[in-house]
Write a protein that holds these residues in place. Sequence first.
Motif, mmCIF file in Angstrom:
data_model
loop_
_atom_site.group_PDB
_atom_site.id
_atom_site.type_symbol
_atom_site.label_atom_id
_atom_site.label_comp_id
_atom_site.label_asym_id
_atom_site.label_seq_id
_atom_site.Cartn_x
_atom_site.Cartn_y
_atom_site.Cartn_z
ATOM 1 N N PHE B 147 0.688 -1.237 0.016
ATOM 2 C CA PHE B 147 -0.155 -0.149 -0.034
ATOM 3 C C PHE B 147 0.989 1.360 -0.203
ATOM 4 N N ALA B 148 2.176 1.002 0.295
ATOM 5 C CA ALA B 148 2.981 2.323 0.528
ATOM 6 C C ALA B 148 3.118 2.919 -0.892
ATOM 7 N N HIS B 149 2.858 1.962 -2.221
ATOM 8 C CA HIS B 149 2.990 2.749 -3.283
ATOM 9 C C HIS B 149 1.939 3.765 -3.478
ATOM 10 N N GLU B 150 0.890 3.815 -2.883
ATOM 11 C CA GLU B 150 -0.059 4.937 -2.844
ATOM 12 C C GLU B 150 0.529 6.249 -2.479
ATOM 13 N N PHE B 151 1.550 5.890 -1.404
ATOM 14 C CA PHE B 151 2.052 7.115 -0.858
ATOM 15 C C PHE B 151 2.884 7.869 -1.662
ATOM 16 N N GLU B 152 3.453 7.012 -2.642
ATOM 17 C CA GLU B 152 4.661 7.514 -3.459
ATOM 18 C C GLU B 152 4.067 7.899 -4.591
ATOM 19 N N THR B 153 3.351 7.301 -5.487
ATOM 20 C CA THR B 153 2.801 7.663 -6.764
ATOM 21 C C THR B 153 1.483 7.619 -6.821
ATOM 22 N N GLY B 154 0.673 6.884 -5.775
ATOM 23 C CA GLY B 154 -0.574 6.770 -5.727
ATOM 24 C C GLY B 154 -1.691 7.958 -5.460
ATOM 25 N N LEU B 155 -2.905 7.375 -4.825
ATOM 26 C CA LEU B 155 -3.823 8.232 -4.458
ATOM 27 C C LEU B 155 -3.722 9.263 -3.292
ATOM 28 N N VAL B 156 -2.853 8.535 -2.233
ATOM 29 C CA VAL B 156 -2.421 9.299 -1.204
ATOM 30 C C VAL B 156 -1.518 10.471 -1.556
ATOM 31 N N ARG B 157 -0.638 10.264 -2.443
ATOM 32 C CA ARG B 157 0.328 11.222 -2.999
ATOM 33 C C ARG B 157 0.010 12.986 -2.815
ATOM 34 N N PRO B 158 -1.056 13.172 -3.437
ATOM 35 C CA PRO B 158 -1.518 14.573 -3.647
ATOM 36 C C PRO B 158 -1.775 14.987 -2.376
ATOM 37 N N PHE B 159 -2.644 14.260 -1.463
ATOM 38 C CA PHE B 159 -3.035 14.719 -0.306
ATOM 39 C C PHE B 159 -1.590 15.249 0.648
ATOM 40 N N LEU B 160 -0.759 14.301 0.510
ATOM 41 C CA LEU B 160 0.667 14.528 1.198
ATOM 42 C C LEU B 160 1.180 15.501 0.767
ATOM 43 N N ASP B 161 1.248 15.901 -0.455
ATOM 44 C CA ASP B 161 1.956 17.207 -1.085
ATOM 45 C C ASP B 161 1.293 18.296 -0.623
ATOM 46 N N PHE B 162 0.014 18.247 -0.753
ATOM 47 C CA PHE B 162 -1.042 19.479 -0.435
ATOM 48 C C PHE B 162 -0.660 19.755 1.048
ATOM 49 N N PHE B 163 -0.953 18.911 2.128
ATOM 50 C CA PHE B 163 -1.197 19.378 3.412
ATOM 51 C C PHE B 163 0.580 19.667 3.622
ATOM 52 N N LEU B 164 1.615 19.126 3.303
ATOM 53 C CA LEU B 164 2.994 19.510 3.510
ATOM 54 C C LEU B 164 3.066 21.011 3.079
ATOM 55 N N GLU B 165 2.435 21.354 1.882
ATOM 56 C CA GLU B 165 2.604 22.635 1.605
ATOM 57 C C GLU B 165 1.718 23.740 2.438
ATOM 58 N N PHE B 166 0.569 23.374 2.411
ATOM 59 C CA PHE B 166 -0.456 23.779 3.418
ATOM 60 C C PHE B 166 0.045 24.459 4.730
ATOM 61 N N PHE B 167 0.634 23.118 5.324
ATOM 62 C CA PHE B 167 0.847 23.626 6.751
ATOM 63 C C PHE B 167 2.392 24.344 6.745
ATOM 64 N N SER B 168 3.300 24.024 5.865
ATOM 65 C CA SER B 168 4.327 24.848 5.763
ATOM 66 C C SER B 168 3.927 26.269 5.490
ATOM 67 N N PHE B 169 3.030 26.584 4.642
ATOM 68 C CA PHE B 169 2.611 28.111 4.483
ATOM 69 C C PHE B 169 2.052 28.603 5.737
ATOM 70 N N LEU B 170 1.411 27.715 6.582
ATOM 71 C CA LEU B 170 0.873 28.225 7.914
ATOM 72 C C LEU B 170 2.209 28.776 8.696
ATOM 73 N N ILE B 171 3.139 27.908 8.831
ATOM 74 C CA ILE B 171 4.376 28.338 9.491
ATOM 75 C C ILE B 171 4.914 29.677 9.005
ATOM 76 N N LEU B 172 5.071 29.668 7.800
ATOM 77 C CA LEU B 172 5.565 30.953 7.047
ATOM 78 C C LEU B 172 4.739 32.001 7.297
ATOM 79 N N ILE B 173 3.426 31.967 7.258
ATOM 80 C CA ILE B 173 2.545 33.442 7.731
ATOM 81 C C ILE B 173 2.799 33.626 9.255
#
Lengths: 408, 303
Positions: B147-173
């Motif tokens: 199932f880890a493939h979902e985290f790398e190239t599958g369905l989960v990946r965009p969510f991880l990318d988004f949340f990482l970006e979003f929360f990093s953005f909160l830190i920046l603000i």
Amino acid sequence: MSGERMQPLELTVKQMIELEGCTRCGECTVSCPAFAATQDRRVTPLEAFSTAKDWMISRSRLKKFFLRTRSVDPERLKAFSNEVFQCTLCGHCNEVCPVHIHSKEMRISLRKNIGKADLDPPAAKAILENLEIGKNVVYLQNEHRLDWIQEMPETFSRYTQKGKAEVVYFAGCVASYFPIAFSISRSTLQLLDKAKVDFGLLGPQEWCCGWPLIGMGKEEMAYELMNHNIEKINAMGAKTLLCGCPSCYHMWKHQYPRFSPKITPQFEVIHSTEYFVKLLKDEKIPLRPLEAIVTYHDPCDLGRASGIYEPPREIIQMIPKIHFVEMGTNRNHATCCGGGGDLEMFFPNVTKGIAGLRAQEIEETGADIVLSACQQCKRVLSVNTKKLKKKVKVQDLMELINTLSEPN
Amino acid sequence: MGEVNLLDGKLFSAGGDKRPKTMDKHLIFYLMFIPTVIFFIGGMALHLSVWLEGTFPGAENATKVKKLKMLLRRGWKGFWLKPGWYFRVLWVDVIFHRKLFRQSFYRWVTHTLLVVGFVATFIVDMIKGFSTFYLLELSHSFPIFSFAHEFETGLVRPFLDFFLEFFSFLILIGCVLAIVRRFFLKPGQLQTEEEDIITLLFILFLEVSGFFIEGYRIAHPEVSQARVYMANLTPASANNWVSFGGYFLSLFFKNVKINADFLWYFHVIPSLLWFVYIPHSKLLHIFTSSVTVFLNRSEEVEH
């Protein structure tokens, strides 16, 4: 002197963590009345913590190096003593600290450490002698504790000789020894008499409650006072101990149990505002109307330390025709009068400065009378409003309701 | 630079000289990471040793080890006596910061953005790193982890990318708000010290460099395909736009060429230094203030 081995800082594990939990956000600085009066940051909890932290770490070279602290030598501690004692123990810093640091308790612990390092302010010696020998903060003897009753009608002296009583009135050192506060204890006595309460006084057997000693960090000296007072009140068979002084009340209610005295109190502790609000509600004391604008000053030991905010306000609201206005800072954020924490004994000018700030706030309300429920607040505010030529009249609630219970 | 077959999801290719190249990167990382952890633990241990010099009511002569044991035992027992209360305090007073909320909305927003941002980024980063590195590796031996493939190239990946970006953005603000308050609004109560400046610059640098790397990764897919740096192990995503900050920056990086190794060190070394800095700065309050809140809130409730 700088070569001497330093006394270790003795704090609890919790306090050690608290010292490093301070984020130096400055909330306590803004709320500190001593800072407001002196504009000296060294007196604020934040700076006291900083020095204490250095003191805590500076005994170990390894920790000092890695934890990057400043040196604290005995010379620095001497100056620190002055800073630590410039505090009213008002507890506003506790109230505003975003991370719930108990700065007031920390300050008392620091004073204790200063005492152990033999660096108490010079004035401490005389006060400690008074308390040790005279059992009060003012004199070397305790026989004059009932001087305030001398000018009262003869009939009142019977309350000083009662062996047994339902209620014991604990007048406190300020109302017993400072003429400016005599009328508070007199008024309380007259009100109890009018309400036909079975009460008595300890007289010379009333010893200081011990709070000034706790405030100075000398809790070991307070045990004798605590045990004596409990023993005498138990002996009177009292069910209620009525405290007129908020510091005595706080001491009896919250500090005595903490120190687990030898003898268990057999009575309930109550402040005069709590007691009289009940009597007034039961209409045992009728009140005349008063057409005046009044405001109320929350004593720190009654409000922040003991959580009593409403009974005094209820009493005021029960007076017909009175116009009550709150001060800009009130309840848990009320500014201190400057008279607490033994400050006046060590740094009277700082007390004066703080009282001046509070007087200004009082004046801004436009009140004719400022009421309080504390002998020390009344004393400090009366003296300083007079000095500052403020028109407001300073009264204790007991004095006012006693006056209003008299026929016109 | 060696190439790795992305499609089989293997981190280390089986082919010849490519493997040691990637291994070196890991070796370098662990050579930096392990001392970092040691320094961090050492710093914390020094503080713990100082705290345990304090007295413990009822056990005045206890050794430091005994005091620590008593403290932990008391905390453990206390927790199980009223777990609901502890969770409430954790939520209301430690994470939500009720007292600060009442005092100053500006400060509360700043602090909350930083706290929530860091906690969430840490969690998402851990999930991403753990799944796309260890689990993916394990999946080759244990299919249960496929199932880890979902985290790398599958369905989960965009969510991880988004949340990482979003929360990093909160830190920046949050960081920008803190800088504005400390250096421009300058409220009288605040005294800016060396460590305040260092801390804020650290946070600002970590965030900006993180966005910078993400932007470069998106602009140059060959970098992650070749897996030359570890800051982001995951291969190019079909939905790069969900990393909105990095995606925006990538528009400017199309024609910029930077040494990918340098980029990696550019973000990782300050991150590790920051970790070491925690016990020696006000950032220690992450631990001490939280403990203080728990200890004193319970006393206040009793009072």
